[in-house]
Design an enzyme around this catalytic site. Structure first.
Site, PDB file in Angstrom:
ATOM      1  N   HIS A 121     -23.035 -33.194 -15.551  1.00 50.77           N
ATOM      2  CA  HIS A 121     -22.845 -32.864 -16.977  1.00 50.77           C
ATOM      3  C   HIS A 121     -21.566 -33.567 -17.439  1.00 50.77           C
ATOM      4  O   HIS A 121     -20.650 -33.766 -16.634  1.00 50.77           O
ATOM      5  CB  HIS A 121     -22.690 -31.337 -17.068  1.00 50.77           C
ATOM      6  CG  HIS A 121     -22.663 -30.762 -18.444  1.00 50.77           C
ATOM      7  ND1 HIS A 121     -21.538 -30.784 -19.234  1.00 50.77           N
ATOM      8  CD2 HIS A 121     -23.614 -30.113 -19.156  1.00 50.77           C
ATOM      9  CE1 HIS A 121     -21.805 -30.171 -20.376  1.00 50.77           C
ATOM     10  NE2 HIS A 121     -23.056 -29.761 -20.365  1.00 50.77           N
ATOM     11  N   ASP A 198     -19.562 -27.308  -9.552  1.00 52.28           N
ATOM     12  CA  ASP A 198     -19.864 -26.827 -10.899  1.00 52.28           C
ATOM     13  C   ASP A 198     -21.067 -25.890 -10.764  1.00 52.28           C
ATOM     14  O   ASP A 198     -22.187 -26.340 -10.506  1.00 52.28           O
ATOM     15  CB  ASP A 198     -20.156 -28.052 -11.781  1.00 52.28           C
ATOM     16  CG  ASP A 198     -20.819 -27.690 -13.103  1.00 52.28           C
ATOM     17  OD1 ASP A 198     -21.177 -26.521 -13.308  1.00 52.28           O
ATOM     18  OD2 ASP A 198     -20.993 -28.613 -13.924  1.00 52.28           O
ATOM     19  N   GLN A 201     -25.135 -23.778 -13.588  1.00 55.70           N
ATOM     20  CA  GLN A 201     -26.577 -23.507 -13.541  1.00 55.70           C
ATOM     21  C   GLN A 201     -26.996 -22.679 -12.333  1.00 55.70           C
ATOM     22  O   GLN A 201     -28.076 -22.075 -12.341  1.00 55.70           O
ATOM     23  CB  GLN A 201     -27.360 -24.835 -13.536  1.00 55.70           C
ATOM     24  CG  GLN A 201     -27.207 -25.654 -14.795  1.00 55.70           C
ATOM     25  CD  GLN A 201     -27.789 -24.972 -16.030  1.00 55.70           C
ATOM     26  OE1 GLN A 201     -28.689 -24.145 -15.953  1.00 55.70           O
ATOM     27  NE2 GLN A 201     -27.254 -25.298 -17.193  1.00 55.70           N
ATOM     28  N   LYS A 224     -24.372 -18.201 -19.399  1.00 54.29           N
ATOM     29  CA  LYS A 224     -25.624 -18.605 -18.740  1.00 54.29           C
ATOM     30  C   LYS A 224     -26.103 -17.506 -17.794  1.00 54.29           C
ATOM     31  O   LYS A 224     -27.197 -17.563 -17.254  1.00 54.29           O
ATOM     32  CB  LYS A 224     -25.413 -19.896 -17.948  1.00 54.29           C
ATOM     33  CG  LYS A 224     -24.748 -20.979 -18.795  1.00 54.29           C
ATOM     34  CD  LYS A 224     -25.286 -22.331 -18.545  1.00 54.29           C
ATOM     35  CE  LYS A 224     -24.396 -23.369 -19.160  1.00 54.29           C
ATOM     36  NZ  LYS A 224     -25.118 -24.279 -20.044  1.00 54.29           N
ATOM     37  N   CYS A 362     -26.198 -33.394 -22.565  1.00 61.37           N
ATOM     38  CA  CYS A 362     -24.811 -33.690 -22.120  1.00 61.37           C
ATOM     39  C   CYS A 362     -24.810 -34.398 -20.776  1.00 61.37           C
ATOM     40  O   CYS A 362     -23.908 -34.191 -19.943  1.00 61.37           O
ATOM     41  CB  CYS A 362     -23.955 -32.427 -22.051  1.00 61.37           C
ATOM     42  SG  CYS A 362     -23.669 -31.679 -23.638  1.00 61.37           S
TER      43      CYS A 362
END
Ligand code: PMP
Length: 404
Positions: A121, A198, A201, A224, A362
């Site tokens: 991202h 990261d 998700q 999220k 993104c």
């Protein structure tokens, strides 16, 4: 097993009609919907608790502080860091990555190398580019194959003793690929590099055990994870967070402040300058409780079933091509139909009540890799159903007829 009717009743927004049709919400990778208990936690805070945290002797301030710190305890129980104070509240993944990339500046030399991946991202690309601009360090990128999987043999070659940090996502938001982060962390540690994962998700979708992973940093966005926007966390190993300088200066982050010299508070406060986002931290804790009331393993299994069903149904549509075909995938399906622009498809299915994402998500370098302007992305959460996927398929067939 998830009781789907009961679970859907927990999310008031799912009862809505959009453009005169029942809402089918398939944009969960962008942000998830919020259960009523999370919405109530925010209202309850402002209705009955509202006070500043950490510095008041009065009762409300203590109640607010306890409720605020209870979330850190819940996150420790859920993600299993060694210490509670290794959880730093931030605005989310973007701010967490910027915190690390900025505070690392004084530790990076021009001969150092930073490795990211082709699947990142923009928020896990740009802060590292900015760090390289400040320090003269070199940014290297692990490429991917046509399935959207990282080329691990190239990763092996990119890792050298100059590698200072490896920053990769656990799950790609654009393609859904679940990256082999355990192996990547182990290999990076062999050359003495730190690893930032990261987790924007992964945290809503799967069990994450920070001590088992042994990563040096991990990031999360509450919105999220069925929690509020504007809040998330950075996990960092205690010794590393102690080595880094503070990010922002201000109230809450000092031990002693004089005009001559200021000393800094212990973790986590050293990285939490200013009045925090108290209401949303508390509601984030409620979201974690909610996830645990469903069971993260049940969530993962339900979403996998939707992925398998959705992939099979979408593949029946003539001319539809899915991007991201790894066997290790989360419930994200990115696709195009023939030469039709993704924006046109998104606009038509929206008229039929179906919310999908269109564009580059993104992740412009991924789109460039596949030589496409963007994709249509359907991303599922555990409150979605196979019947909703059937509605998407019918909407896509209609859109194709209109646009071909
Ligand atoms: N990384 C990934 C993989 C993401 O999906 C996102 C959100 N789309 C981000 C980073 C940025 O998260 P946020 O906007 O919540 O800071």
């Amino acid at each position: 097993m998830i009781n789907i009717d009961k679970v859907r009743a927990d999310f008031p927004i799912l009862k809505q009609q959009v453009n005169g049709k029942p809402l089918v919400y398939f944009d969960n990778a962008a942000t998830s919907q919020k259960p009523q208990v999370v919405i109530d936690a925010i209202t309850n805070y402002y209705t009955t608790i509202n006070a500043n945290v950490h510095r008041g002797v009065h009762t409300l301030s203590q109640v607010a502080t306890d409720a605020f710190e209870a979330t850190r305890k819940k996150l420790k129980a859920h993600f299993n860091p060694k210490h509670e104070h290794e959880i730093i509240f931030t605005r989310g993944t973007t701010e967490s990555i910027n915190l690390v990339a900025t505070t690392l500046t004084s530790l990076i030399k021009s001969t150092d190398e930073i490795i990211i991946s082709a699947l990142e991202h923009h928020s896990n690309i740009v802060p590292w580019q900015m760090l390289c601009e400040r320090t003269g360090a070199t940014l290297k990128v692990i490429p991917m194959n046509d399935e959207g999987e990282l080329l691990m043999e190239v990763y092996d070659e990119l890792l050298t003793e100059n590698t200072k940090i490896v920053a990769v996502n656990h799950i790609s938001n654009a393609l859904g690929t679940i990256n082999p982060v355990e192996e990547m962390i182990e290999k990076a540690h062999k050359v003495g590099a730190w690893v930032l994962i990261d987790g924007a998700q992964s945290t809503p979708h799967m069990k994450v055990d920070l001590q088992a992973l042994d990563c040096d940093f991990y990031t999360c966005s509450a919105h999220k994870m069925f929690g509020p926007t504007g809040i998330g966390f950075l996990y960092g190993k205690e010794a590393i967070l102690n080595e880094l300088p503070p990010y922002h200066g201000g109230g809450e982050m000092i031990k002693d402040c004089t005009f001559e010299k200021t000393t800094y508070a212990e973790l986590p406060h050293k990285f939490e300058a200013g009045t925090p986002n108290i209401a949303d931290v508390i509601a984030f804790g409620t979201a974690v409780d909610y996830i645990n009331s469903i069971g993260i393993e049940n969530i993962e299994a339900a979403e996998h079933e939707l992925l398998v069903y959705g992939t099979a149904q979408l593949n029946k549509i003539s001319g539809l091509k899915i991007y991201g075909t790894s066997k290790n995938k989360a419930s994200v399906i990115s696709f195009n139909i023939g030469e039709i622009h993704p924006f046109d498809i998104g606009t038509i299915v929206d008229k039929l009540g179906v919310a999908v994402r269109t564009g580059h998500h993104c992740t412009q370098p991924i789109m460039a890799r596949f030589n496409i302007p963007g994709t249509v992305r359907a991303s599922f959460a555990f409150y979605n159903t196979k019947e909703e996927i059937d509605v998407l398929v019918a909407a896509l067939e209609k859109a194709t007829m209109m646009l071909s």
